[in-house]
Write an enzyme that holds these catalytic residues in place. Structure first.
Site, PDB file in Angstrom:
ATOM      1  N   CYS A 175      44.701  37.847  44.770  1.00 22.30           N
ATOM      2  CA  CYS A 175      44.598  37.280  46.101  1.00 22.30           C
ATOM      3  C   CYS A 175      44.190  35.815  46.095  1.00 22.30           C
ATOM      4  O   CYS A 175      43.563  35.322  45.168  1.00 22.30           O
ATOM      5  CB  CYS A 175      43.524  38.009  46.913  1.00 22.30           C
ATOM      6  SG  CYS A 175      43.879  39.734  47.184  1.00 22.30           S
ATOM      7  N   GLY A 187      49.335  35.527  45.109  1.00 20.01           N
ATOM      8  CA  GLY A 187      49.656  36.816  45.720  1.00 20.01           C
ATOM      9  C   GLY A 187      50.922  36.714  46.516  1.00 20.01           C
ATOM     10  O   GLY A 187      50.996  35.903  47.436  1.00 20.01           O
ATOM     11  N   ASN A 239      39.051  38.304  47.657  1.00 19.22           N
ATOM     12  CA  ASN A 239      39.715  38.166  46.357  1.00 19.22           C
ATOM     13  C   ASN A 239      38.774  38.763  45.316  1.00 19.22           C
ATOM     14  O   ASN A 239      37.655  38.288  45.152  1.00 19.22           O
ATOM     15  CB  ASN A 239      39.974  36.671  46.077  1.00 19.22           C
ATOM     16  CG  ASN A 239      40.497  36.381  44.677  1.00 19.22           C
ATOM     17  OD1 ASN A 239      40.277  35.297  44.160  1.00 19.22           O
ATOM     18  ND2 ASN A 239      41.164  37.337  44.049  1.00 19.22           N
ATOM     19  N   GLY A 240      39.226  39.829  44.654  1.00 15.50           N
ATOM     20  CA  GLY A 240      38.362  40.489  43.670  1.00 15.50           C
ATOM     21  C   GLY A 240      38.297  41.988  43.890  1.00 15.50           C
ATOM     22  O   GLY A 240      39.154  42.554  44.574  1.00 15.50           O
ATOM     23  N   CYS A 255      36.100  33.876  35.364  1.00 11.75           N
ATOM     24  CA  CYS A 255      37.262  34.447  34.670  1.00 11.75           C
ATOM     25  C   CYS A 255      38.010  33.384  33.876  1.00 11.75           C
ATOM     26  O   CYS A 255      38.526  32.404  34.436  1.00 11.75           O
ATOM     27  CB  CYS A 255      38.188  35.065  35.710  1.00 11.75           C
ATOM     28  SG  CYS A 255      39.807  35.510  35.081  1.00 11.75           S
ATOM     29  N   TYR A 288      45.959  30.766  32.884  1.00 12.09           N
ATOM     30  CA  TYR A 288      47.263  30.966  33.521  1.00 12.09           C
ATOM     31  C   TYR A 288      47.258  30.910  35.048  1.00 12.09           C
ATOM     32  O   TYR A 288      48.138  30.299  35.647  1.00 12.09           O
ATOM     33  CB  TYR A 288      47.843  32.310  33.078  1.00 12.09           C
ATOM     34  CG  TYR A 288      48.998  32.775  33.896  1.00 12.09           C
ATOM     35  CD1 TYR A 288      50.241  32.140  33.794  1.00 12.09           C
ATOM     36  CD2 TYR A 288      48.871  33.830  34.786  1.00 12.09           C
ATOM     37  CE1 TYR A 288      51.323  32.557  34.560  1.00 12.09           C
ATOM     38  CE2 TYR A 288      49.952  34.259  35.553  1.00 12.09           C
ATOM     39  CZ  TYR A 288      51.174  33.620  35.439  1.00 12.09           C
ATOM     40  OH  TYR A 288      52.224  34.036  36.195  1.00 12.09           O
ATOM     41  N   SER A 332      54.662  28.640  32.641  1.00  6.01           N
ATOM     42  CA  SER A 332      53.330  29.039  32.186  1.00  6.01           C
ATOM     43  C   SER A 332      52.883  28.364  30.883  1.00  6.01           C
ATOM     44  O   SER A 332      51.699  28.189  30.654  1.00  6.01           O
ATOM     45  CB  SER A 332      53.273  30.564  32.022  1.00  6.01           C
ATOM     46  OG  SER A 332      54.334  31.009  31.216  1.00  6.01           O
ATOM     47  N   ASP A 372      53.663  29.949  24.880  1.00  3.97           N
ATOM     48  CA  ASP A 372      53.409  30.614  26.151  1.00  3.97           C
ATOM     49  C   ASP A 372      51.906  30.863  26.264  1.00  3.97           C
ATOM     50  O   ASP A 372      51.175  30.739  25.295  1.00  3.97           O
ATOM     51  CB  ASP A 372      54.196  31.926  26.264  1.00  3.97           C
ATOM     52  CG  ASP A 372      54.462  32.295  27.722  1.00  3.97           C
ATOM     53  OD1 ASP A 372      53.926  31.625  28.631  1.00  3.97           O
ATOM     54  OD2 ASP A 372      55.211  33.261  27.954  1.00  3.97           O
ATOM     55  N   ASP A 373      51.445  31.191  27.483  1.00  2.00           N
ATOM     56  CA  ASP A 373      50.009  31.331  27.699  1.00  2.00           C
ATOM     57  C   ASP A 373      49.498  32.705  27.300  1.00  2.00           C
ATOM     58  O   ASP A 373      48.319  32.881  27.006  1.00  2.00           O
ATOM     59  CB  ASP A 373      49.685  31.097  29.175  1.00  2.00           C
ATOM     60  CG  ASP A 373      50.204  32.232  30.006  1.00  2.00           C
ATOM     61  OD1 ASP A 373      51.440  32.418  30.069  1.00  2.00           O
ATOM     62  OD2 ASP A 373      49.387  33.001  30.545  1.00  2.00           O
ATOM     63  N   CYS A 384      41.311  44.576  33.516  1.00  5.13           N
ATOM     64  CA  CYS A 384      40.365  43.787  34.303  1.00  5.13           C
ATOM     65  C   CYS A 384      39.934  44.628  35.495  1.00  5.13           C
ATOM     66  O   CYS A 384      40.760  45.253  36.149  1.00  5.13           O
ATOM     67  CB  CYS A 384      41.031  42.500  34.795  1.00  5.13           C
ATOM     68  SG  CYS A 384      39.947  41.537  35.887  1.00  5.13           S
ATOM     69  N   CYS A 430      34.103  34.863  31.487  1.00  2.39           N
ATOM     70  CA  CYS A 430      34.376  36.291  31.307  1.00  2.39           C
ATOM     71  C   CYS A 430      35.627  36.415  30.451  1.00  2.39           C
ATOM     72  O   CYS A 430      36.677  35.880  30.779  1.00  2.39           O
ATOM     73  CB  CYS A 430      34.596  36.951  32.675  1.00  2.39           C
ATOM     74  SG  CYS A 430      35.093  38.685  32.535  1.00  2.39           S
ATOM     75  N   CYS A 437      38.970  40.978  29.355  1.00  8.97           N
ATOM     76  CA  CYS A 437      40.299  41.531  29.065  1.00  8.97           C
ATOM     77  C   CYS A 437      40.673  41.351  27.595  1.00  8.97           C
ATOM     78  O   CYS A 437      41.581  41.997  27.091  1.00  8.97           O
ATOM     79  CB  CYS A 437      41.359  40.950  29.993  1.00  8.97           C
ATOM     80  SG  CYS A 437      41.487  39.161  29.939  1.00  8.97           S
TER      81      CYS A 437
END
Lengths: 463, 463, 463, 463
Positions: B8, B36, B113-114, B246, B252, B293, B354-355, B391, B439, B442
């Site tokens: 979001c 989003g 968002n979250g 994050c 990205y 990306s 790429d990322d 995540c 963080c 992931c």
């Protein structure tokens, strides 16, 4: 607005075996479209999934092929439907019904015809207690009350909630397992039960039952809660009955082929026309109904008077829901687009029959059109008394200051609409034609189920 | 799914003087569309009216000229907006945000968002206490908590509610008077504050502030509640900060022109590319980014390696949101429709940047396309570590079993995608490139803000 | 308008065996979307049925799932497609292509890229002879000429019609049996042929062939008519070739992965950048392309200069087709919505590369944004000469008075856009980079295929 | 299909002073909606601009507020409109009318009610001569003929074209300056002229004139061409008149308030009912019309018989255009949804009146519903003769094999529909009721204006 407007029609269905629930409710909605043209909605469940589709518009605008397809569940067994004209809660998408919420009962859907006169104080109390409302309708108050009665079964919770609610209402509730139907203790708004091959159906008017494949069984009784449990119809008398069904259902709202609390709408209308002739005969050549609302009473008036019934006004079936540009010249043509006189009236003395007069402007247009088409005399006869008071139980009779009879005498109304003579049916005449206890509040201001504290209109919209 | 998906973007606006609030939020949403693409919504108010429009679709699909016009209030002064990709709550119309409800605070809107990791137990408790939910999102839990804190001001109620909520979240709230912004104590998701000529704006990323005519001021601090009162920005530290933003925002998600918690996304990406060359150099003729990306890291890799940056892959800007018929043959052409090699790579040894790699299927397609176009060698370099864990704070990284790195070693991944060599940037490399606490759950499974009791995915949908 | 606009892309397909013709043409259209964003259309046939769908809008707006389904024929074997930006014929629904008509050849469809410079006198003559036109496009003139040549086969009729037509054009024709492709004697607009497993495909640019499952075979030659007969590719040289393909295809229009008349677009662009450095070097820290149009030349400029290529401008991929309310304040944000500077340029001397300058307003915005983001110097380099003349062969370069270079000197342009230095590539530089004969009429006013009698713009719209 | 279907309604308007032409034509279309429900279109001009909007759908579906706005010209002075049910040319968008073309007369629009019986040979000849057709309608043949007569004025060209055309037709033409109206020499289809304050209007039926603000003046005469020149109504007798207007206009198609060739539809219907009683009296308690088609004749039958007219069947005004899912069970409910019996018929002997029987299936449903509702006897009376032959002049009577009377005797039809008795009005009865020369071809197979060479249906669709 030419006519008082019914606010809603409701439908429900419960079946032991899988059915095309959405398809049947769609047909039922089409049979109840006259009870509300602003929004329509259907909720269905197969016991697991719970789907809702609703939007602003006529039934056939909302339920396109694609949208009906989204409601098709292979094993659907129960559902609700609603068609709406808004009385409280403005005409907004989020006010369309069935309303749904996730509660301690699981998902609940509600479809409502009528009004709660104490919705405002109830809502204020619930808000103070931490409740959240998603709509501005009085209907949601019932949903919130039910959410707080999660320790009871849904029918018990409904009966309990009825004790807190005042006004005139017929309601259908649904969770993933059952459908519950209930009617206020005065039975102001109608609600009928039908028998399906393996289940039950509910509808505001019996013709909708038939279109859903059900046979009319009986009406929900005033103050009664009805539901289906293990295939059986269960009943619980939540509040003592004190019947006062709305007279306007027989006068105008209900379809002529509806049977309401044991009295056929068509017969009641014919009898109103007969009473009307008895009370107010006219020297004339023919009886002409304002189509379609005056047809039943015109048949009765013709029968009693011996005058021929003539088709003096043509109603354009396509004029209904049309965007007319708002220039003055074009708006004036709107009544003309809808109704136009035929050659039948030329040189004739006409008894013109309608069921009611609200603001008088349409009546005035019609009388002028008839004269222009050559009618020699126009004797206007109305098969109900003058409307002088607002309805608080689910009918929009227009604001009081728009009601021509709230301000003007019968003679003043006659002068305004330009008829040679004008007469309304008496309250006694209405009662005789229907034959049982009825609510006549819009004619005489005697409200059997209370009035709202806040004044003429419920004010839920501002929060 | 080629990439982890941000769920979001949120926006808010408060102004002393009337503004084209809907128009500015619309521009802001376009600047956050990358956060989003499933639904978009705007709420506006002038202190009296409170309007919301939202629907499934891209911003420019939802906000047609007609729909924006419906949001235009002559004296509009505040508003919220939201663009959504669903992580909890399925992709249903009634889950679009801003969510609104009528509560003891009056009308409230929320944009989120979250994720709350304890949404399920909280909701269960609220239901037992009689609450009703209109959606299946975890966001609504916050709304319900606020409704029960009607005795507090909105900022105080928000601070109180934060004590009950766990997870990673950035949230905007709005009633008829004010806008409130808040961020979880770890600051997992970004949220920036901007200065308007006579007011303040809030946005997930600073470039959206500028499009709303605001100047970036600072970020909302982890654990902080911020709002506007009598034209002044007020702040309240609801919970002690414990920063862990994050890392994927820099890797990205965020736009390259975004500044997040003091670190520029573009610079961080260039540094990741530089670190990547240091950790994993390659003998080659050119550096080719996967557009868009891989561009930032490719610039860094080229800078450190001295190799030329070449435009070896063309990205069709119209391939985005297209209905491709689901026959196998046509689906195989989808990557080709989006990306195709240029003549630059013919006969060359290519470092492809790429990322990240999620499932590996797109990477495999790209490598094959490059070889088919004549590339002699393809050395795949990824500017982040292998993604091995889900995540729980607002990003959809695909189910664990779809994550190629959860199951396969780097060598196995290389074999799968068909590259000559393959290397991922280390966790240390990411941290050095960003330069602060982050963080990395992931990548390493260490979750700073807790994990949900129920397992990988929150299960709010069945009730 | 920021850039000269290509008017159209065309596609055709003929197969011995049934194919998903509509699905393949749809993919091909997506690959050619950059050649026209105002309308799109597809015609398909199975030898009996002949279906057409077309409308205003982008390919994915016109071709919804439902609309593609309407074009699905079980045994479809041939089809045409078109994507359009209007140069003649206003942007009206009835001007969308493929145009179709019932003629002595049976049903005919036509898809056209380019312009006939003598359309007006031809149409006037046809009208005098009793013809009827359904559109205001010059394309329909070709259709009318074919209708009058019913005694010839379709390819012969096409060759005959070419003798009457002047200008620059690539055209595809289709009846129920075959597809015919043709190109004007100067080959101004491109047209490529591809090999299908059992048939042939045609497209304005080769990458679209690949998306339709075809392998690039060769270009249609200037003045050639090509068609499929009994599975064989047949050819007829209608007029002697005199090649002068449009240089702007290599400068800007064509996809970078396109091969046109033997020269790759990406390579030509890189060479233009290299020539540009040779002609106009700059003292600077980095090369920054205006995305996406300046990327190829920027790679070349960086290669020759040894300066690093940096991603100094972010292009929002969602900004494309958005309704922005026409208040002044919001319109000013439109360039900002599309492009924004990254932190790369802060404190740096930037060489900014773009392919062309039309009106200069966007260039001016970009230079200002870079300075605001901290760039110390901005050296603008353009990889083509100043545009001073209109195109009469299918490109909309804006009206002459809007062309900044038609009125201003290079120094005046530099002052207007606010760059520190400004240089354009020379005509010789363009020719060297492409390497063959080209049309440079928009730069030097020398029109190889004639000019319309009526002046700058063809005036077919008033009849 | 329950009823023969009229194919089209046409409208035209010419005014010296600017008018809301689109708004007035829109109202006129609503008044002619009963003449065609598949497509609608409007063309308007101010002498310079020439705008057309048309699409598939009902008038109020095609003409949304937005679409009407597109037709608003400040100085509009003339226009055409058309509502269509297709008889030739399948139901495709490109067949909607008004058809337009650019010709030697400038832009031309045509709106057509009726059929040319020699359209096929004419079109074949035109194609051989190099013509192009944009539609598959017979209407376009007229447009092509006019294009070839560019040396004549539009009225003269129309008169000339009429000499080549056979069949029954009423047509309106329009260019930027004038409107031309014409009617075939037999006057098979109606066309009326009205006087505007400063101009003239044309319509298939007079009530549409009134809605456009015009007063009925006279009918266009059989074989006449009428147009406006310098504000004056001009006339030209193109072909000698030989009147044979379609009897079905009075029996069913026309609105009851229409005056056609001097005879009022309502009066003609009442007289048909009176003739019907004279020819076929019934022992019964009441007369019940099938609404709305049987009302006029029921009034006449009641008048002659002295029986009371009762409202025994309710017609749901919302049942018209509804998507009913095609499962068998639901389809069976369709007649029920549209019509349902009221309590009036219980225990009664009913004379049921309708205007015609086509396939008999709906009649059968109605008889069954009446019996189920308690009717003791049902005597079916039809106010026209059995339909045995197809119409070639603009009416779709269903294919011959679907016509129940083409195959079955009256007694067999009675048995099929389940009535106690059944009688049809005689041809003589129809003629007496109307009182002038009429076309009765669908009853007796005598075609005054020729029959097509190719058989029952014109075959223009395959080319």
């Amino acid at each position: 607005m030419d006519k008082p407007r019914e606010e809603c029609g409701v439908l429900g269905l419960w079946s032991e075996e899988p059915l095309d629930v959405a398809g049947l409710l769609h047909l039922g909605l089409l049979a109840l479209q006259h009870r509300g043209q602003e929004a329509a909605g259907i909720a269905v469940s197969d016991g697991k999934e719970f789907l809702v589709e609703k939007d602003l518009g006529l039934v056939n605008q909302v339920f396109t092929e694609e949208r009906l397809a989204r409601l098709r569940l292979g094993e659907a067994r129960l559902g609700l439907a609603h068609t709406r004209y808004s009385t409280t809660g403005s005409n907004l998408r989020f006010n369309a019904q069935p309303l749904t919420a996730r509660t301690a009962h699981g998902v609940l859907a509600i479809a409502h015809n009528g009004n709660f006169t104490n919705a405002k104080p109830l809502r204020d109390r619930l808000l103070r207690e931490g409740a959240t409302f998603q709509s501005t309708t009085d209907t949601e108050v019932m949903l919130l009350l039910l959410a707080r009665l999660g320790h009871l079964s849904l029918p018990e919770a409904a009966a309990e909630a009825m004790k807190a609610l005042e006004g005139g209402y017929s309601i259908l509730l649904m969770d993933r397992r059952t459908v519950v139907a209930l009617r206020d203790p005065h039975g102001v708004r109608p609600l009928a039960i039908g028998r399906l091959p393996k289940g039950y159906a509910f509808a505001s008017e019996p013709p909708a039952l038939e279109l859903m494949g059900a046979r009319y069984l009986r009406d929900v009784r005033p103050g009664e809660v009805v539901w289906v449990e293990e295939g059986e119809l269960k009943s619980l008398q939540a509040l003592p009955p004190n019947p006062a069904p709305c007279a306007f259902e027989w006068i105008y709202f209900a379809r002529p082929d509806s049977l309401l609390d044991g009295v056929e709408a068509y017969e009641a209308r014919v009898r109103m026309g007969m009473e009307l002739f008895r009370e107010a005969p006219a020297e004339a050549d023919m009886v002409v109904p304002v189509p379609d609302s005056g047809i039943g009473a015109a048949v009765g008036y013709a029968r009693s008077s011996g005058l021929p019934l003539e088709y003096g006004l043509y109603k354009n079936p396509y004029a209904g829901r049309t965007f007319i540009q708002p220039t003055q010249a074009l708006r004036d043509l709107k009544t003309r687009l809808k109704l136009s006189p035929t050659s039948a009236v030329r040189g004739k003395r006409v008894v013109l029959i309608d069921d009611s007069i609200v603001r008088g402007t349409t009546s005035r247009h019609i009388v002028a059109m008839l004269r222009e088409a050559g009618a020699r005399e126009v004797h206007f006869r109305v098969s109900s008394p003058p409307i002088r008071f607002p309805c608080y139980y689910g009918i929009d009779t227009a604001a009081r200051k728009e009601l021509i009879a709230a301000e003007k005498s019968v003679e003043e109304i006659r002068a305004f609409i330009g008829a040679d003579t004008l007469a309304f049916l008496s309250e006694e005449g209405v009662k005789r034609a229907i034959g049982g206890p009825v609510c006549l509040a819009c004619f005489n201001g005697r409200y059997p189920a209370g009035v709202p504290v806040e004044g003429e209109k419920l004010a839920l919209e501002i929060l």
